[in-house]
Enzyme design. Structure first.
Site, PDB file in Angstrom:
ATOM      1  N   TYR A   1       0.831  -1.434   0.079  1.00 37.73           N
ATOM      2  CA  TYR A   1      -0.052  -0.057  -0.029  1.00 37.73           C
ATOM      3  C   TYR A   1       0.868   1.366  -0.107  1.00 37.73           C
ATOM      4  O   TYR A   1       0.665   2.310  -0.645  1.00 37.73           O
ATOM      5  CB  TYR A   1      -0.977   0.127   1.285  1.00 37.73           C
TER       6      TYR A   1
ATOM      7  N   GLU B   1       2.072  13.891  -9.201  1.00 40.69           N
ATOM      8  CA  GLU B   1       2.302  15.270  -8.638  1.00 40.69           C
ATOM      9  C   GLU B   1       3.571  15.596  -9.114  1.00 40.69           C
ATOM     10  O   GLU B   1       4.743  15.190  -8.761  1.00 40.69           O
ATOM     11  CB  GLU B   1       2.289  14.995  -7.137  1.00 40.69           C
TER      12      GLU B   1
ATOM     13  N   GLU C   1       5.845  17.207   1.339  1.00 45.46           N
ATOM     14  CA  GLU C   1       5.168  17.150   0.168  1.00 45.46           C
ATOM     15  C   GLU C   1       3.986  16.079  -0.015  1.00 45.46           C
ATOM     16  O   GLU C   1       2.904  16.176  -0.676  1.00 45.46           O
ATOM     17  CB  GLU C   1       6.351  16.860  -1.223  1.00 45.46           C
TER      18      GLU C   1
ATOM     19  N   GLU D   1      -4.783  18.108  -0.201  1.00 47.59           N
ATOM     20  CA  GLU D   1      -5.510  18.435  -1.230  1.00 47.59           C
ATOM     21  C   GLU D   1      -6.373  17.605  -1.552  1.00 47.59           C
ATOM     22  O   GLU D   1      -7.571  17.835  -2.094  1.00 47.59           O
ATOM     23  CB  GLU D   1      -4.289  18.648  -2.375  1.00 47.59           C
TER      24      GLU D   1
ATOM     25  N   LYS E   1      -5.530  24.218   2.726  1.00 50.17           N
ATOM     26  CA  LYS E   1      -4.616  23.906   1.686  1.00 50.17           C
ATOM     27  C   LYS E   1      -3.278  24.998   1.681  1.00 50.17           C
ATOM     28  O   LYS E   1      -2.260  24.599   1.357  1.00 50.17           O
ATOM     29  CB  LYS E   1      -5.085  24.044   0.062  1.00 50.17           C
ATOM     30  N   ASP E   2      -3.592  26.325   1.790  1.00 55.30           N
ATOM     31  CA  ASP E   2      -2.434  27.166   1.966  1.00 55.30           C
ATOM     32  C   ASP E   2      -1.222  26.789   3.098  1.00 55.30           C
ATOM     33  O   ASP E   2      -0.414  27.030   2.789  1.00 55.30           O
ATOM     34  CB  ASP E   2      -2.995  28.468   2.324  1.00 55.30           C
TER      35      ASP E   2
HETATM   36  N1  LIG Z   1     -11.859  24.433  -2.514  1.00 53.41           N
HETATM   37  C1  LIG Z   1     -11.190  25.596  -2.519  1.00 53.41           C
HETATM   38  N2  LIG Z   1     -11.685  26.450  -1.784  1.00 53.41           N
HETATM   39  C2  LIG Z   1     -11.178  28.028  -1.759  1.00 53.41           C
HETATM   40  N3  LIG Z   1      -9.577  28.005  -2.343  1.00 53.41           N
HETATM   41  C3  LIG Z   1      -9.123  26.752  -2.979  1.00 53.41           C
HETATM   42  C4  LIG Z   1      -9.746  25.650  -2.968  1.00 53.41           C
HETATM   43  N4  LIG Z   1      -9.048  24.641  -3.400  1.00 53.41           N
HETATM   44  C5  LIG Z   1      -7.980  25.231  -3.740  1.00 53.41           C
HETATM   45  N5  LIG Z   1      -7.904  26.676  -3.318  1.00 53.41           N
HETATM   46  C6  LIG Z   1      -6.966  27.640  -3.470  1.00 53.41           C
HETATM   47  O1  LIG Z   1      -5.974  27.481  -4.540  1.00 53.41           O
HETATM   48  C7  LIG Z   1      -4.689  26.888  -4.048  1.00 53.41           C
HETATM   49  C8  LIG Z   1      -4.197  25.710  -5.076  1.00 53.41           C
HETATM   50  O2  LIG Z   1      -4.930  24.588  -4.672  1.00 53.41           O
HETATM   51  P1  LIG Z   1      -4.982  23.298  -5.590  1.00 53.41           P
HETATM   52  O3  LIG Z   1      -5.649  22.338  -4.787  1.00 53.41           O
HETATM   53  O4  LIG Z   1      -5.143  23.546  -6.897  1.00 53.41           O
HETATM   54  O5  LIG Z   1      -3.345  23.054  -5.260  1.00 53.41           O
HETATM   55  P2  LIG Z   1      -2.406  22.875  -6.398  1.00 53.41           P
HETATM   56  O6  LIG Z   1      -2.307  24.012  -7.217  1.00 53.41           O
HETATM   57  O7  LIG Z   1      -2.718  21.542  -7.292  1.00 53.41           O
HETATM   58  O8  LIG Z   1      -0.967  22.745  -5.580  1.00 53.41           O
HETATM   59  P3  LIG Z   1       0.408  21.762  -5.932  1.00 53.41           P
HETATM   60  O9  LIG Z   1       1.000  22.407  -7.078  1.00 53.41           O
HETATM   61  O10 LIG Z   1       0.991  21.909  -4.712  1.00 53.41           O
HETATM   62  O11 LIG Z   1      -0.235  20.598  -6.237  1.00 53.41           O
HETATM   63  C9  LIG Z   1      -4.824  26.476  -2.522  1.00 53.41           C
HETATM   64  O12 LIG Z   1      -3.647  26.842  -1.884  1.00 53.41           O
HETATM   65  C10 LIG Z   1      -5.973  27.436  -2.249  1.00 53.41           C
HETATM   66  O13 LIG Z   1      -5.486  28.726  -1.932  1.00 53.41           O
END
Ligand SMILES: Nc1ncnc2c1ncn2[C@@H]1O[C@H](COP(=O)(O)OP(=O)(O)OP(=O)(O)O)[C@@H](O)[C@H]1O
Length: 126
Positions: free
Chosen positions: A18, A30, A71, A78, A96-97
């Site tokens: 797993y 990723e 990471e 996420e 997420k931030d």
């Molecule tokens: N459901 C949500 N509601 C509000 N803001 C969001 C949401 N999903 C994402 N975000 C905003 O968008 C940003 C990026 O989120 P996302 O899930 O797209 O990550 P990512 O760009 O895929 O990151 P990584 O490059 O690390 O994989 C978050 O940090 C947040 O600020």
């Protein structure tokens, strides 16, 4: 969890499969994880080339583990938020931030360790 021939739940050996599955998925899906993996390979190769000492190896290896683990936790956060809260929300965005911030701290730490360990080695051969 898998079952044995008597239908009992078994754990031995399964956990690694797993875990490997999770690592493989993260690597394939990723982009940031792949970038960190490549950076880790470069750091390991540089350590071999410059024959860094055991304490330096410990610092480099811990930094690599720190970045890779944060990471992966960021990826989990996420995926979890996309699953639990697919709509836009202030809380989901903030969660997420914060997870992304943890990766940034780990990466900055690793860069600092890399500079402390490798810059003197590089300067010494110039
Ligand atoms: N459901 C949500 N509601 C509000 N803001 C969001 C949401 N999903 C994402 N975000 C905003 O968008 C940003 C990026 O989120 P996302 O899930 O797209 O990550 P990512 O760009 O895929 O990151 P990584 O490059 O690390 O994989 C978050 O940090 C947040 O600020």
């Amino acid at each position: 969890m898998a079952s044995d021939s008597n239908g009992k739940k078994t754990k031995s050996g399964i956990g690694f499969r797993y875990a490997w599955n999770g690592l493989r998925w993260t690597f394939l899906e990723e982009r940031n994880f792949r970038i960190h993996t490549i950076a880790a390979i470069i750091a390991l190769a540089t350590g071999v080339i410059f024959r860094i000492d055991p304490a330096e190896w410990a610092a480099v290896l811990l930094s690599i583990g720190f970045v890779i683990v944060t990471e992966m936790i960021n990826t989990v956060v996420e995926l979890m938020m996309d699953h639990l809260s697919p709509e836009q929300s202030k809380a989901a965005g903030l969660i997420k931030d914060i997870a992304a911030g943890a990766v940034l701290i780990a990466a900055i730490t690793a860069i600092c360790v890399g500079m402390v360990v490798f810059v003197p080695e590089i300067i010494s051969v110039l």
